[in-house]
Design an enzyme around this catalytic site. Structure first.
Site, mmCIF file in Angstrom:
data_model
loop_
_atom_site.group_PDB
_atom_site.id
_atom_site.type_symbol
_atom_site.label_atom_id
_atom_site.label_comp_id
_atom_site.label_asym_id
_atom_site.label_seq_id
_atom_site.Cartn_x
_atom_site.Cartn_y
_atom_site.Cartn_z
ATOM 1 N N GLU A 111 47.977 4.700 24.132
ATOM 2 C CA GLU A 111 46.832 4.373 23.482
ATOM 3 C C GLU A 111 47.123 3.733 21.948
ATOM 4 O O GLU A 111 47.481 4.473 21.274
ATOM 5 C CB GLU A 111 45.748 5.601 23.012
ATOM 6 C CG GLU A 111 45.543 6.260 24.306
ATOM 7 C CD GLU A 111 44.268 5.548 25.013
ATOM 8 O OE1 GLU A 111 43.668 4.861 24.732
ATOM 9 O OE2 GLU A 111 44.227 5.740 26.369
ATOM 10 N N CYS A 159 41.310 2.188 15.070
ATOM 11 C CA CYS A 159 41.831 1.316 16.118
ATOM 12 C C CYS A 159 40.793 0.279 16.762
ATOM 13 O O CYS A 159 41.356 -0.802 17.127
ATOM 14 C CB CYS A 159 42.537 2.261 17.289
ATOM 15 S SG CYS A 159 41.590 3.330 18.141
HETATM 16 P P1 NAD Z 1 52.446 5.363 14.415
HETATM 17 O O1 NAD Z 1 52.697 4.783 15.573
HETATM 18 O O2 NAD Z 1 53.179 4.813 13.261
HETATM 19 O O3 NAD Z 1 52.670 7.014 14.520
HETATM 20 C C1 NAD Z 1 52.060 7.773 15.520
HETATM 21 C C2 NAD Z 1 52.724 8.849 15.775
HETATM 22 O O4 NAD Z 1 54.128 8.438 16.017
HETATM 23 C C3 NAD Z 1 52.968 9.897 14.765
HETATM 24 O O5 NAD Z 1 52.622 11.190 15.150
HETATM 25 C C4 NAD Z 1 54.314 9.617 13.981
HETATM 26 O O6 NAD Z 1 54.907 10.811 13.812
HETATM 27 C C5 NAD Z 1 55.015 9.073 15.267
HETATM 28 N N1 NAD Z 1 56.110 8.340 15.226
HETATM 29 C C6 NAD Z 1 56.283 7.500 14.109
HETATM 30 N N2 NAD Z 1 57.339 6.753 14.376
HETATM 31 C C7 NAD Z 1 58.077 7.252 15.265
HETATM 32 C C8 NAD Z 1 59.448 6.912 15.830
HETATM 33 N N3 NAD Z 1 60.296 6.038 15.406
HETATM 34 N N4 NAD Z 1 59.686 7.872 16.888
HETATM 35 C C9 NAD Z 1 58.797 8.696 17.429
HETATM 36 N N5 NAD Z 1 57.856 9.052 16.862
HETATM 37 C C10 NAD Z 1 57.385 8.180 15.800
HETATM 38 O O7 NAD Z 1 50.628 5.226 14.315
HETATM 39 P P2 NAD Z 1 49.948 5.413 13.058
HETATM 40 O O8 NAD Z 1 50.111 4.612 11.668
HETATM 41 O O9 NAD Z 1 49.594 6.935 12.906
HETATM 42 O O10 NAD Z 1 48.553 5.030 13.760
HETATM 43 C C11 NAD Z 1 48.041 3.661 13.402
HETATM 44 C C12 NAD Z 1 48.330 2.928 14.808
HETATM 45 O O11 NAD Z 1 47.468 3.596 15.915
HETATM 46 C C13 NAD Z 1 47.322 1.809 14.819
HETATM 47 O O12 NAD Z 1 48.171 0.699 15.460
HETATM 48 C C14 NAD Z 1 46.142 1.716 15.587
HETATM 49 O O13 NAD Z 1 45.408 0.729 16.063
HETATM 50 C C15 NAD Z 1 46.751 2.832 16.565
HETATM 51 N N6 NAD Z 1 45.789 3.690 17.188
HETATM 52 C C16 NAD Z 1 45.353 3.484 18.381
HETATM 53 C C17 NAD Z 1 44.188 4.400 18.961
HETATM 54 C C18 NAD Z 1 43.846 4.199 20.257
HETATM 55 O O14 NAD Z 1 43.207 5.136 20.828
HETATM 56 N N7 NAD Z 1 43.979 3.124 21.096
HETATM 57 C C19 NAD Z 1 43.547 5.211 18.125
HETATM 58 C C20 NAD Z 1 43.952 5.411 16.724
HETATM 59 C C21 NAD Z 1 44.970 4.732 16.196
#
Ligand code: NAD
Length: 460
Positions: A214, A248
Protein backbone atom coordinates in the site's frame (compact mmCIF):
# COMPACT_ATOMS: atom_id res chain seq x y z
CA UNK A 1 6.57 0.31 27.70
CA UNK A 2 6.39 -3.19 26.24
CA UNK A 3 9.03 -4.01 23.67
CA UNK A 4 10.25 -7.16 22.08
CA UNK A 5 13.95 -7.87 21.90
CA UNK A 6 14.98 -8.15 18.28
CA UNK A 7 16.98 -11.26 19.10
CA UNK A 8 13.65 -12.83 20.02
CA UNK A 9 12.13 -12.51 16.55
CA UNK A 10 13.04 -16.08 15.58
CA UNK A 11 11.38 -17.43 18.73
CA UNK A 12 8.16 -15.49 18.21
CA UNK A 13 7.96 -16.73 14.67
CA UNK A 14 8.64 -20.31 15.75
CA UNK A 15 5.93 -20.11 18.43
CA UNK A 16 3.46 -18.61 15.96
CA UNK A 17 4.14 -21.37 13.46
CA UNK A 18 3.48 -23.96 16.18
CA UNK A 19 0.30 -22.18 17.22
CA UNK A 20 -0.90 -22.02 13.63
CA UNK A 21 -0.28 -25.75 13.28
CA UNK A 22 -2.70 -26.47 16.14
CA UNK A 23 -5.48 -25.42 13.74
CA UNK A 24 -7.09 -23.18 16.34
CA UNK A 25 -7.24 -20.18 14.02
CA UNK A 26 -9.18 -22.22 11.47
CA UNK A 27 -12.22 -22.10 13.72
CA UNK A 28 -14.32 -19.13 12.62
CA UNK A 29 -15.75 -18.73 16.11
CA UNK A 30 -12.22 -18.33 17.47
CA UNK A 31 -11.57 -15.58 14.92
CA UNK A 32 -14.79 -13.79 15.84
CA UNK A 33 -13.85 -13.95 19.54
CA UNK A 34 -10.44 -12.48 18.74
CA UNK A 35 -11.99 -9.66 16.71
CA UNK A 36 -14.31 -8.90 19.62
CA UNK A 37 -11.28 -8.97 21.91
CA UNK A 38 -9.52 -6.45 19.66
CA UNK A 39 -12.57 -4.20 19.58
CA UNK A 40 -12.91 -4.18 23.36
CA UNK A 41 -9.20 -3.45 23.74
CA UNK A 42 -9.45 -0.44 21.41
CA UNK A 43 -12.48 0.88 23.26
CA UNK A 44 -10.71 0.43 26.59
CA UNK A 45 -7.61 2.25 25.35
CA UNK A 46 -9.46 5.04 23.49
CA UNK A 47 -8.10 7.79 25.72
CA UNK A 48 -4.50 6.57 25.50
CA UNK A 49 -4.75 6.28 21.72
CA UNK A 50 -5.99 9.87 21.47
CA UNK A 51 -3.11 11.01 23.71
CA UNK A 52 -0.51 9.09 21.72
CA UNK A 53 -1.65 10.64 18.46
CA UNK A 54 -1.74 14.05 20.07
CA UNK A 55 1.88 13.52 21.14
CA UNK A 56 3.03 12.17 17.77
CA UNK A 57 1.17 14.44 15.35
CA UNK A 58 -0.73 16.97 17.46
CA UNK A 59 -3.67 15.15 15.94
CA UNK A 60 -7.00 16.73 16.98
CA UNK A 61 -9.23 14.36 18.94
CA UNK A 62 -11.99 14.53 16.32
CA UNK A 63 -9.55 13.53 13.56
CA UNK A 64 -8.29 10.66 15.72
CA UNK A 65 -11.86 9.40 16.07
CA UNK A 66 -12.72 9.78 12.40
CA UNK A 67 -9.51 8.38 10.96
CA UNK A 68 -8.01 6.04 13.58
CA UNK A 69 -10.47 4.76 16.18
CA UNK A 70 -13.24 4.41 13.58
CA UNK A 71 -11.42 1.24 12.56
CA UNK A 72 -13.74 -0.37 15.15
CA UNK A 73 -16.50 -0.02 12.53
CA UNK A 74 -14.45 -2.27 10.26
CA UNK A 75 -14.33 -4.89 13.04
CA UNK A 76 -18.13 -4.85 13.32
CA UNK A 77 -18.50 -5.14 9.55
CA UNK A 78 -16.06 -8.07 9.46
CA UNK A 79 -17.73 -9.92 12.34
CA UNK A 80 -21.10 -9.50 10.63
CA UNK A 81 -19.93 -11.08 7.38
CA UNK A 82 -17.24 -13.51 8.51
CA UNK A 83 -19.32 -16.70 8.68
CA UNK A 84 -20.43 -16.13 5.12
CA UNK A 85 -17.01 -15.14 3.75
CA UNK A 86 -15.33 -18.19 5.23
CA UNK A 87 -17.80 -20.74 3.85
CA UNK A 88 -16.64 -22.81 0.86
CA UNK A 89 -18.31 -21.41 -2.27
CA UNK A 90 -19.72 -23.63 -5.01
CA UNK A 91 -18.12 -23.07 -8.40
CA UNK A 92 -19.87 -23.80 -11.70
CA UNK A 93 -18.68 -26.71 -13.86
CA UNK A 94 -19.34 -27.02 -17.58
CA UNK A 95 -21.53 -29.81 -19.01
CA UNK A 96 -18.53 -31.97 -19.98
CA UNK A 97 -17.65 -32.09 -16.25
CA UNK A 98 -21.14 -33.35 -15.42
CA UNK A 99 -19.99 -36.00 -12.94
CA UNK A 100 -17.90 -33.48 -10.95
CA UNK A 101 -18.60 -30.82 -8.36
CA UNK A 102 -16.34 -27.84 -7.65
CA UNK A 103 -15.86 -25.66 -4.61
CA UNK A 104 -13.55 -22.85 -3.51
CA UNK A 105 -12.30 -23.05 0.08
CA UNK A 106 -10.75 -19.93 1.61
CA UNK A 107 -7.93 -20.98 3.92
CA UNK A 108 -5.54 -18.96 6.07
CA UNK A 109 -2.02 -18.36 4.78
CA UNK A 110 -0.16 -18.94 8.07
CA UNK A 111 2.01 -16.34 9.79
CA UNK A 112 1.87 -12.88 8.25
CA UNK A 113 3.94 -9.74 8.73
CA UNK A 114 2.32 -6.30 8.85
CA UNK A 115 4.54 -3.21 8.58
CA UNK A 116 2.96 0.21 9.08
CA UNK A 117 3.73 3.90 8.41
CA UNK A 118 3.58 6.89 10.78
CA UNK A 119 0.85 9.05 9.27
CA UNK A 120 -2.24 7.12 10.43
CA UNK A 121 -0.09 4.94 12.66
CA UNK A 122 -2.91 3.23 14.53
CA UNK A 123 -5.45 2.62 11.80
CA UNK A 124 -2.92 1.46 9.21
CA UNK A 125 -1.73 -1.32 11.54
CA UNK A 126 -5.10 -2.33 12.99
CA UNK A 127 -7.05 -2.35 9.73
CA UNK A 128 -4.83 -4.97 8.01
CA UNK A 129 -4.67 -6.87 11.32
CA UNK A 130 -8.48 -7.22 11.21
CA UNK A 131 -8.13 -8.91 7.81
CA UNK A 132 -5.33 -11.16 9.04
CA UNK A 133 -7.36 -12.30 12.08
CA UNK A 134 -10.57 -12.69 10.07
CA UNK A 135 -8.83 -14.95 7.57
CA UNK A 136 -7.37 -17.10 10.38
CA UNK A 137 -3.70 -16.11 10.39
CA UNK A 138 -1.15 -15.46 13.10
CA UNK A 139 0.50 -12.06 12.77
CA UNK A 140 3.63 -10.14 13.67
CA UNK A 141 3.16 -6.40 13.55
CA UNK A 142 5.80 -3.70 13.16
CA UNK A 143 4.40 -0.21 13.68
CA UNK A 144 6.33 2.85 12.56
CA UNK A 145 9.07 3.94 14.95
CA UNK A 146 8.53 7.55 13.84
CA UNK A 147 5.09 7.74 15.50
CA UNK A 148 6.72 6.32 18.62
CA UNK A 149 3.93 7.03 21.14
CA UNK A 150 1.39 5.24 18.98
CA UNK A 151 3.81 2.37 18.39
CA UNK A 152 4.15 1.89 22.18
CA UNK A 153 0.40 1.97 22.71
CA UNK A 154 -0.16 -0.61 19.99
CA UNK A 155 2.52 -2.82 21.58
CA UNK A 156 0.84 -2.49 24.98
CA UNK A 157 -2.68 -3.20 23.69
CA UNK A 158 -1.57 -6.28 21.76
CA UNK A 159 0.65 -7.66 24.54
CA UNK A 160 -2.13 -7.29 27.11
CA UNK A 161 -4.87 -8.82 24.97
CA UNK A 162 -3.24 -11.45 22.77
CA UNK A 163 -0.96 -14.41 23.24
CA UNK A 164 2.31 -13.54 21.43
CA UNK A 165 2.21 -17.00 19.90
CA UNK A 166 -0.84 -15.67 18.02
CA UNK A 167 -0.36 -11.90 17.58
CA UNK A 168 2.85 -10.09 18.52
CA UNK A 169 4.34 -6.64 18.09
CA UNK A 170 7.96 -5.96 17.25
CA UNK A 171 8.83 -2.29 17.74
CA UNK A 172 11.69 -0.48 16.07
CA UNK A 173 12.90 1.13 12.87
CA UNK A 174 14.80 -0.04 9.81
CA UNK A 175 16.87 -2.51 11.83
CA UNK A 176 13.76 -4.21 13.23
CA UNK A 177 12.15 -4.25 9.80
CA UNK A 178 15.20 -5.82 8.24
CA UNK A 179 15.50 -8.40 10.97
CA UNK A 180 11.90 -9.41 10.31
CA UNK A 181 12.35 -9.36 6.55
CA UNK A 182 15.22 -11.81 6.86
CA UNK A 183 12.66 -14.40 8.05
CA UNK A 184 10.17 -16.33 5.95
CA UNK A 185 6.53 -15.24 6.26
CA UNK A 186 3.44 -16.45 4.43
CA UNK A 187 2.42 -12.92 3.45
CA UNK A 188 3.83 -9.44 3.94
CA UNK A 189 1.44 -6.51 4.15
CA UNK A 190 3.32 -3.23 3.88
CA UNK A 191 2.08 0.36 4.01
CA UNK A 192 4.61 3.08 3.30
CA UNK A 193 6.55 4.83 0.58
CA UNK A 194 7.31 3.49 -2.89
CA UNK A 195 11.09 3.37 -2.32
CA UNK A 196 10.79 1.20 0.80
CA UNK A 197 8.07 -0.84 -0.96
CA UNK A 198 10.73 -1.96 -3.44
CA UNK A 199 13.01 -3.07 -0.58
CA UNK A 200 10.14 -5.06 0.95
CA UNK A 201 9.32 -6.74 -2.34
CA UNK A 202 12.87 -7.76 -3.01
CA UNK A 203 13.23 -9.20 0.51
CA UNK A 204 9.97 -11.11 -0.03
CA UNK A 205 11.17 -12.43 -3.39
CA UNK A 206 13.87 -14.44 -1.64
CA UNK A 207 11.17 -16.74 -0.16
CA UNK A 208 8.53 -16.16 -2.87
CA UNK A 209 6.41 -14.53 -0.18
CA UNK A 210 3.35 -12.78 -1.60
CA UNK A 211 3.10 -9.08 -0.80
CA UNK A 212 0.49 -6.41 -0.51
CA UNK A 213 2.09 -3.01 -0.98
CA UNK A 214 0.00 0.00 0.00
CA UNK A 215 2.12 2.85 -1.31
CA UNK A 216 1.74 6.54 -2.03
CA UNK A 217 2.20 8.92 -4.93
CA UNK A 218 0.88 12.18 -6.28
CA UNK A 219 -2.92 12.07 -6.32
CA UNK A 220 -4.33 14.70 -8.68
CA UNK A 221 -7.55 16.61 -8.08
CA UNK A 222 -9.30 17.96 -11.17
CA UNK A 223 -11.70 20.87 -10.72
CA UNK A 224 -14.05 21.58 -13.61
CA UNK A 225 -16.45 24.56 -13.91
CA UNK A 226 -19.66 22.54 -13.46
CA UNK A 227 -19.55 22.36 -9.66
CA UNK A 228 -21.04 23.65 -6.44
CA UNK A 229 -18.09 25.88 -5.55
CA UNK A 230 -18.80 26.13 -1.83
CA UNK A 231 -19.00 22.35 -1.38
CA UNK A 232 -15.99 21.76 -3.60
CA UNK A 233 -13.80 24.17 -1.66
CA UNK A 234 -14.80 22.69 1.68
CA UNK A 235 -14.20 19.10 0.59
CA UNK A 236 -10.80 19.91 -0.94
CA UNK A 237 -9.71 21.90 2.13
CA UNK A 238 -10.69 19.06 4.43
CA UNK A 239 -9.07 16.29 2.36
CA UNK A 240 -5.86 18.22 1.83
CA UNK A 241 -5.30 19.69 5.28
CA UNK A 242 -6.61 16.96 7.56
CA UNK A 243 -3.58 15.58 9.47
CA UNK A 244 -1.67 18.58 8.00
CA UNK A 245 -1.67 16.97 4.57
CA UNK A 246 0.12 13.82 5.76
CA UNK A 247 -2.44 11.54 4.15
CA UNK A 248 -1.62 9.02 1.42
CA UNK A 249 -4.87 9.81 -0.42
CA UNK A 250 -4.77 13.59 0.10
CA UNK A 251 -5.18 15.59 -3.10
CA UNK A 252 -1.51 16.21 -3.90
CA UNK A 253 -2.08 18.98 -6.46
CA UNK A 254 -5.02 20.70 -8.14
CA UNK A 255 -5.67 20.73 -11.87
CA UNK A 256 -8.12 23.57 -12.27
CA UNK A 257 -10.09 24.81 -15.25
CA UNK A 258 -8.72 28.29 -15.95
CA UNK A 259 -12.24 29.79 -15.97
CA UNK A 260 -12.85 28.89 -12.33
CA UNK A 261 -9.34 29.25 -10.92
CA UNK A 262 -9.77 32.69 -9.32
CA UNK A 263 -13.09 31.77 -7.68
CA UNK A 264 -11.55 28.54 -6.39
CA UNK A 265 -8.54 30.29 -4.86
CA UNK A 266 -10.78 32.93 -3.22
CA UNK A 267 -12.97 30.13 -1.91
CA UNK A 268 -10.01 28.18 -0.51
CA UNK A 269 -8.71 31.26 1.29
CA UNK A 270 -12.08 32.02 2.84
CA UNK A 271 -12.63 28.40 3.77
CA UNK A 272 -9.23 27.98 5.41
CA UNK A 273 -10.07 30.92 7.68
CA UNK A 274 -13.38 29.29 8.52
CA UNK A 275 -11.70 25.97 9.41
CA UNK A 276 -8.57 27.16 11.22
CA UNK A 277 -9.03 30.90 11.95
CA UNK A 278 -6.74 33.80 10.97
CA UNK A 279 -3.72 32.11 12.45
CA UNK A 280 -3.89 28.30 12.11
CA UNK A 281 -0.94 27.84 14.50
CA UNK A 282 -3.41 28.65 17.29
CA UNK A 283 -6.08 26.29 16.04
CA UNK A 284 -6.65 23.15 18.13
CA UNK A 285 -7.87 21.52 14.92
CA UNK A 286 -4.67 21.63 12.92
CA UNK A 287 -1.95 18.97 13.16
CA UNK A 288 1.85 19.29 13.02
CA UNK A 289 4.53 17.70 10.84
CA UNK A 290 5.74 14.40 12.23
CA UNK A 291 9.49 15.08 12.42
CA UNK A 292 12.18 17.66 11.77
CA UNK A 293 13.37 15.75 8.72
CA UNK A 294 9.90 15.80 7.16
CA UNK A 295 9.46 19.45 8.17
CA UNK A 296 12.70 20.46 6.39
CA UNK A 297 11.74 18.54 3.27
CA UNK A 298 8.37 20.31 3.12
CA UNK A 299 9.84 23.76 3.81
CA UNK A 300 12.13 23.29 0.81
CA UNK A 301 9.01 23.03 -1.41
CA UNK A 302 8.01 26.54 -0.41
CA UNK A 303 10.61 28.04 -2.71
CA UNK A 304 8.84 26.52 -5.72
CA UNK A 305 6.29 28.74 -7.51
CA UNK A 306 4.55 31.58 -5.69
CA UNK A 307 2.89 31.21 -2.29
CA UNK A 308 -0.59 32.74 -2.60
CA UNK A 309 -2.12 31.49 0.67
CA UNK A 310 -0.30 30.60 3.91
CA UNK A 311 3.41 29.86 3.71
CA UNK A 312 4.21 30.59 7.37
CA UNK A 313 6.32 28.09 9.30
CA UNK A 314 7.40 27.62 12.92
CA UNK A 315 10.29 25.13 13.17
CA UNK A 316 10.14 24.75 16.96
CA UNK A 317 6.59 23.39 16.62
CA UNK A 318 7.12 21.75 13.23
CA UNK A 319 4.21 23.91 12.05
CA UNK A 320 3.55 24.70 8.41
CA UNK A 321 0.48 26.80 7.68
CA UNK A 322 -2.05 25.47 5.17
CA UNK A 323 -0.42 26.72 1.98
CA UNK A 324 -1.50 27.13 -1.63
CA UNK A 325 1.10 27.81 -4.31
CA UNK A 326 0.62 29.01 -7.85
CA UNK A 327 2.90 29.28 -10.90
CA UNK A 328 4.70 26.01 -10.27
CA UNK A 329 6.57 24.33 -13.07
CA UNK A 330 6.21 20.59 -13.61
CA UNK A 331 9.98 20.30 -13.11
CA UNK A 332 9.86 21.86 -9.62
CA UNK A 333 10.52 19.37 -6.85
CA UNK A 334 7.05 20.05 -5.41
CA UNK A 335 5.64 18.59 -8.64
CA UNK A 336 8.15 15.73 -8.83
CA UNK A 337 7.84 14.20 -5.36
CA UNK A 338 4.80 13.16 -3.33
CA UNK A 339 4.18 16.24 -1.14
CA UNK A 340 2.68 14.54 1.93
CA UNK A 341 2.19 17.81 3.77
CA UNK A 342 -0.01 20.95 3.85
CA UNK A 343 1.17 22.44 0.56
CA UNK A 344 -1.20 22.54 -2.38
CA UNK A 345 0.11 23.53 -5.82
CA UNK A 346 -2.39 24.73 -8.42
CA UNK A 347 -1.98 24.03 -12.11
CA UNK A 348 -4.49 25.44 -14.58
CA UNK A 349 -5.79 23.87 -17.77
CA UNK A 350 -7.92 25.20 -20.59
CA UNK A 351 -8.97 21.85 -22.00
CA UNK A 352 -9.52 18.67 -19.97
CA UNK A 353 -7.28 16.84 -22.48
CA UNK A 354 -4.29 18.72 -20.99
CA UNK A 355 -5.16 17.58 -17.47
CA UNK A 356 -5.62 13.98 -18.60
CA UNK A 357 -2.34 14.05 -20.55
CA UNK A 358 -0.48 15.36 -17.50
CA UNK A 359 -1.92 12.62 -15.27
CA UNK A 360 -1.07 9.95 -17.84
CA UNK A 361 2.51 11.19 -18.17
CA UNK A 362 3.09 10.40 -14.47
CA UNK A 363 3.15 7.16 -12.46
CA UNK A 364 -0.34 5.88 -11.70
CA UNK A 365 -1.64 7.62 -8.56
CA UNK A 366 -3.28 6.07 -5.51
CA UNK A 367 -6.34 8.32 -5.80
CA UNK A 368 -7.80 10.58 -8.44
CA UNK A 369 -10.36 13.25 -7.62
CA UNK A 370 -12.73 14.90 -10.03
CA UNK A 371 -15.08 17.73 -9.17
CA UNK A 372 -17.67 17.99 -11.93
CA UNK A 373 -21.35 17.27 -12.44
CA UNK A 374 -20.81 16.81 -16.16
CA UNK A 375 -21.55 13.13 -16.79
CA UNK A 376 -19.62 13.07 -20.07
CA UNK A 377 -16.57 14.55 -18.43
CA UNK A 378 -16.82 12.05 -15.58
CA UNK A 379 -16.99 9.21 -18.10
CA UNK A 380 -14.05 10.55 -20.07
CA UNK A 381 -11.79 10.93 -17.03
CA UNK A 382 -12.72 7.45 -15.77
CA UNK A 383 -12.04 5.92 -19.18
CA UNK A 384 -8.85 7.74 -20.01
CA UNK A 385 -6.95 7.58 -16.72
CA UNK A 386 -5.82 4.84 -14.35
CA UNK A 387 -5.46 5.16 -10.56
CA UNK A 388 -5.86 3.02 -7.44
CA UNK A 389 -9.30 4.55 -6.89
CA UNK A 390 -11.43 7.52 -7.88
CA UNK A 391 -13.68 9.77 -5.86
CA UNK A 392 -16.00 12.10 -7.72
CA UNK A 393 -17.11 15.35 -6.07
CA UNK A 394 -15.38 14.60 -2.78
CA UNK A 395 -11.98 13.70 -1.35
CA UNK A 396 -10.62 10.94 0.92
CA UNK A 397 -14.09 9.53 1.75
CA UNK A 398 -13.57 6.53 -0.53
CA UNK A 399 -11.33 4.92 2.09
CA UNK A 400 -14.25 4.69 4.53
CA UNK A 401 -16.49 2.48 2.38
CA UNK A 402 -15.93 -1.13 3.43
CA UNK A 403 -17.40 -2.56 0.23
CA UNK A 404 -14.76 -0.79 -1.89
CA UNK A 405 -11.37 -2.55 -2.15
CA UNK A 406 -8.66 -0.01 -1.33
CA UNK A 407 -5.22 -0.11 -2.94
CA UNK A 408 -2.96 1.26 -5.60
CA UNK A 409 -1.96 0.33 -9.11
CA UNK A 410 1.49 0.55 -10.71
CA UNK A 411 3.78 2.69 -8.55
CA UNK A 412 1.00 3.33 -6.00
CA UNK A 413 0.83 -0.29 -4.92
CA UNK A 414 0.00 -3.95 -5.36
CA UNK A 415 -3.11 -5.62 -3.98
CA UNK A 416 -5.91 -4.16 -1.91
CA UNK A 417 -7.86 -4.49 1.34
CA UNK A 418 -10.81 -3.23 3.45
CA UNK A 419 -13.93 -5.29 4.14
CA UNK A 420 -14.11 -8.50 2.12
CA UNK A 421 -10.96 -7.51 0.19
CA UNK A 422 -8.98 -7.75 3.47
CA UNK A 423 -10.30 -11.25 4.09
CA UNK A 424 -9.35 -12.22 0.52
CA UNK A 425 -5.89 -10.67 0.79
CA UNK A 426 -5.04 -12.82 3.81
CA UNK A 427 -6.66 -16.01 2.44
CA UNK A 428 -5.63 -18.58 -0.09
CA UNK A 429 -8.47 -19.65 -2.34
CA UNK A 430 -8.13 -23.39 -2.52
CA UNK A 431 -9.91 -24.87 -5.52
CA UNK A 432 -11.34 -28.31 -4.86
CA UNK A 433 -12.70 -30.50 -7.63
CA UNK A 434 -14.51 -33.71 -6.76
CA UNK A 435 -15.43 -36.58 -9.07
CA UNK A 436 -17.71 -39.48 -8.25
CA UNK A 437 -17.43 -43.21 -8.93
CA UNK A 438 -20.70 -43.88 -10.71
CA UNK A 439 -19.17 -43.37 -14.16
CA UNK A 440 -15.70 -43.43 -15.73
CA UNK A 441 -15.67 -42.39 -19.40
CA UNK A 442 -12.53 -43.55 -21.14
CA UNK A 443 -12.03 -40.89 -23.82
CA UNK A 444 -9.00 -39.31 -22.06
CA UNK A 445 -7.15 -42.57 -21.34
CA UNK A 446 -4.57 -44.34 -23.48
CA UNK A 447 -4.60 -46.04 -25.90
CA UNK A 448 -5.54 -42.89 -27.87
CA UNK A 449 -6.00 -44.54 -31.22
CA UNK A 450 -9.25 -43.45 -32.91
CA UNK A 451 -10.21 -41.04 -30.13
CA UNK A 452 -9.01 -37.75 -31.69
CA UNK A 453 -12.14 -36.90 -33.73
CA UNK A 454 -14.30 -37.31 -30.62
CA UNK A 455 -11.88 -35.27 -28.47
CA UNK A 456 -11.82 -32.50 -31.10
CA UNK A 457 -15.61 -32.38 -31.06
CA UNK A 458 -15.70 -32.40 -27.24
CA UNK A 459 -13.09 -29.74 -26.67
CA UNK A 460 -13.54 -27.72 -29.89
P1 NAD B 1 8.26 4.47 4.96
O1 NAD B 1 8.21 3.67 3.69
O2 NAD B 1 9.42 5.35 5.21
O3 NAD B 1 8.14 3.52 6.25
C1 NAD B 1 7.13 2.54 6.38
C2 NAD B 1 7.64 1.42 7.27
O4 NAD B 1 8.77 0.83 6.67
C3 NAD B 1 8.04 1.85 8.67
O5 NAD B 1 7.54 0.93 9.60
C4 NAD B 1 9.56 1.83 8.61
O6 NAD B 1 10.15 1.50 9.85
C5 NAD B 1 9.86 0.76 7.58
N1 NAD B 1 11.09 1.02 6.84
C6 NAD B 1 11.62 2.22 6.53
N2 NAD B 1 12.78 2.05 5.84
C7 NAD B 1 12.95 0.73 5.70
C8 NAD B 1 13.98 -0.06 5.10
N3 NAD B 1 15.01 0.48 4.48
N4 NAD B 1 13.84 -1.41 5.16
C9 NAD B 1 12.79 -1.99 5.78
N5 NAD B 1 11.82 -1.28 6.38
C10 NAD B 1 11.89 0.06 6.35
O7 NAD B 1 6.89 5.27 4.93
P2 NAD B 1 6.40 6.38 5.96
O8 NAD B 1 7.30 7.57 5.83
O9 NAD B 1 6.16 5.80 7.29
O10 NAD B 1 4.96 6.73 5.36
C11 NAD B 1 4.79 7.63 4.32
C12 NAD B 1 4.55 6.95 3.00
O11 NAD B 1 3.56 5.95 3.13
C13 NAD B 1 4.00 7.91 1.96
O12 NAD B 1 4.60 7.66 0.72
C14 NAD B 1 2.52 7.58 1.91
O13 NAD B 1 1.88 7.91 0.70
C15 NAD B 1 2.55 6.12 2.14
N6 NAD B 1 1.28 5.68 2.69
C16 NAD B 1 0.47 4.89 1.94
C17 NAD B 1 -0.76 4.51 2.44
C18 NAD B 1 -1.69 3.63 1.66
O14 NAD B 1 -2.65 3.16 2.26
N7 NAD B 1 -1.47 3.37 0.39
C19 NAD B 1 -1.16 4.93 3.70
C20 NAD B 1 -0.29 5.72 4.45
C21 NAD B 1 0.93 6.09 3.94
Amino acid sequence: MITTELSNVGNILHNQREFFQTGKTKDVNFRIEQLQNLKQAIIKYEKSIVEALQADLHKPEVETYITEISVVKEIDYTIKHLQNWSKPKKAAVSWDFFSYSAKIYPEPLGVVLIIGPWNYPFQLIISPLIGAIAAGNCAIIKPSEIASHTSHIIAEIIAKHFDPAYIAVVEGGVEASQKLLAEKFDHIFFTGGTAVGKIIMSAAAKYLTPVTLELGGKSPCIVDTDINLEHTVRRITWGKFINAGQTCVAPDYLLVNKKIKKDLIDGLEKNLKEFYGDNPINSPDYARIISEKHFDRLVSFLKDGKVIIGGKTQPSERYIAPTVIDNVSLEDSVMQEEIFGPILPIIEYTDIAEAIALINSRPKPLALYLFSQDKNLQKRVLQQTSSGGVCINDTVMQVGVSSLPFGGVGDSGIGNYHGKASFDTFSHKKSVLQNSFWLDLKWRYAPYQGKLPFIKKLLG
